[in-house]
Design a protein around this motif. Structure first.
Motif, PDB file in Angstrom:
ATOM      1  N   ALA A   1     -32.789  23.978 -50.282  1.00 59.20           N
ATOM      2  CA  ALA A   1     -34.093  23.290 -50.221  1.00 59.20           C
ATOM      3  C   ALA A   1     -35.362  22.590 -49.971  1.00 59.20           C
ATOM      4  N   GLU A   2     -33.649  21.648 -50.372  1.00 60.84           N
ATOM      5  CA  GLU A   2     -34.207  19.985 -50.595  1.00 60.84           C
ATOM      6  C   GLU A   2     -35.051  19.893 -49.115  1.00 60.84           C
ATOM      7  N   HIS A   3     -34.280  19.676 -48.144  1.00 55.80           N
ATOM      8  CA  HIS A   3     -34.466  19.622 -46.480  1.00 55.80           C
ATOM      9  C   HIS A   3     -35.541  20.180 -45.545  1.00 55.80           C
TER      10      HIS A   3
ATOM     11  N   TRP B   1     -30.563  32.645 -47.063  1.00 61.04           N
ATOM     12  CA  TRP B   1     -30.943  31.983 -48.006  1.00 61.04           C
ATOM     13  C   TRP B   1     -31.101  30.111 -48.021  1.00 61.04           C
ATOM     14  N   PRO B   2     -31.736  29.399 -48.670  1.00 68.20           N
ATOM     15  CA  PRO B   2     -32.467  30.417 -49.900  1.00 68.20           C
ATOM     16  C   PRO B   2     -33.563  30.936 -49.415  1.00 68.20           C
ATOM     17  N   ARG B   3     -34.216  32.282 -49.973  1.00 67.93           N
ATOM     18  CA  ARG B   3     -35.466  32.874 -49.815  1.00 67.93           C
ATOM     19  C   ARG B   3     -35.905  33.011 -51.531  1.00 67.93           C
TER      20      ARG B   3
ATOM     21  N   LYS C   1     -38.594  28.503 -56.964  1.00 69.11           N
ATOM     22  CA  LYS C   1     -36.657  28.053 -56.826  1.00 69.11           C
ATOM     23  C   LYS C   1     -36.518  29.207 -56.467  1.00 69.11           C
ATOM     24  N   PRO C   2     -35.459  28.978 -55.964  1.00 71.64           N
ATOM     25  CA  PRO C   2     -34.008  30.101 -55.108  1.00 71.64           C
ATOM     26  C   PRO C   2     -34.076  29.597 -56.257  1.00 71.64           C
TER      27      PRO C   2
END
Length: 373
Positions: free
Chosen positions: A71-73, A88-90, A372-373
């Motif tokens: 998620a950070e990218h 995922w993440p979703r 946030k996932p």
């Protein structure tokens, strides 16, 4: 476009999904210069990724230890792709595409553990609904996913799989397995010992053939799996243990050799999202006797002899017809080579590129619930 690829579930033991991943990205990394691919790599799949034909994946590889770190990218990407049955993440705050090959658990729930049911229930429907485009591998899988997940037809794209090019060039690339086969003539069935592969009906058909005086030997490949079908115990119970030999896990070149020298591929599977072995066999020139279940008639067309996978007698008759009618056998081989040519890496990759483009074009930030996932 910058396409992020989640490699989390890439391992040596995932069978058809691993072959799908390599067939797709061997082609894209060598032929698609218009897009950049950012691989999210994990410690458990570095050895597998190293076998890709092109090392282009290393240019933008991002090494993570946990899927949530992806998620950070995501803000640096144009589209995010998850090829292993779950997004995922979703939800993802950017256009997203995921692959779901089938929903077998809806049709054969007794083949799955409680844990497997939990994972599929948690991930599958939520992923197909959260993704902007869903890729699957047959029209059969598309129709069942649409029906059970209640998603729009335009959202699901079908990318038929294809055989490794080694099978088309088996005459020059095939090599024998390290251990000699105990049989000169044999039926071939490549499959891990999952219950849906239906080894039981095949063993019962061997018993019927032996009892009729038309003994057939069988070579199987693949892995034993925890809680899977006890193939050798059942073969002994049915009185055909001496007819069954395992070649274990073999390379593509060795598999091509087994197809080359087999009397036929026998494929009694109860459920397939695609069914790769029939396409491989057709590409080599090995006649195919196939179950008439799920997607297999879609994949094999008129290039196979079909049988009822729940009826050992039907399977035995299919084997006998191919064995005894040389003209029919040759016709199946010719039709099979033509059929296999319909499935290609280029066609498969083209569907994925279309899915990426459609996901970007249809994406609406307002449709996402950011969390946030």
């Amino acid at each position: 476009m910058r396409v992020g690829v989640n490699c989390f579930l890439l391992r040596s033991d995932i069978g058809g999904l691993k072959q799908y991943f390599f067939t797709l990205f061997d082609y894209l990394l060598e032929n698609d210069s218009a897009n950049e691919y950012v691989f999210f790599c994990f410690p458990q799949n570095m050895e597998e990724l190293a076998t890709l034909r092109s090392d282009r994946w290393k240019r933008n590889a991002i090494h993570v230890k946990d899927q949530n770190q992806i998620a950070e990218h995501l803000s640096s990407l144009d589209v995010y792709f998850c090829p292993f049955n779950a997004l995922w993440p979703r939800p993802a705050a950017l256009p997203s595409v995921m692959t779901l090959v089938d929903i077998q658990e809806k049709f054969f729930p007794h083949f799955f553990t409680r844990h497997e049911h939990y994972n599929r229930a948690y991930h599958y429907k939520a992923s197909t609904r959260a993704a902007d485009r869903v890729i699957t591998i047959s029209e059969y899988s598309k129709s069942t996913i649409q029906q059970h997940h209640r998603i729009a037809s335009h959202k699901v794209l079908v990318a038929h799989l294809c055989a490794d090019p080694t099978y088309t060039n088996a005459e020059t690339l095939a090599i024998p397995p390290p251990d000699p086969l105990p049989f000169r003539d044999y039926l071939l069935f490549p499959a891990n010992r999952w219950f849906h592969k239906n080894h039981d009906t095949l063993l019962r058909a061997l018993k019927l053939l032996r009892d009729s005086g038309a003994t057939a030997n069988l070579v199987i490949t693949g892995y034993d799996v925890q809680g899977g079908f006890p193939v050798f115990e059942k073969a002994a119970e049915y009185g055909v243990r001496d007819l069954v030999h395992t070649a274990g896990y073999v390379s593509v070149a060795q598999m091509a050799y087994l197809y080359q020298h087999a009397e036929m591929l026998v494929f009694p599977s109860l459920f397939e999202g695609f069914g790769m072995p029939p396409v491989e066999a057709m590409a080599v020139g090995c006649p195919v006797a196939s179950s008439n279940a799920t997607c297999l008639p879609e994949i094999c067309g008129d290039a196979a002899e079909y049988f009822d996978p729940k009826d050992p007698g039907s399977l035995a008759k299919a084997v006998s017809r191919i064995r005894e009618d040389s003209g029919y056998r040759e016709a199946l081989i010719a039709k099979g080579r033509l059929r296999a040519a319909n499935f290609s890496q280029e066609k498969m990759a083209r569907v994925h590129l279309r899915a990426f483009e459609e996901a970007v074009a249809s994406f609406s930030p307002a449709s996402r619930l950011y969390r946030k996932p």
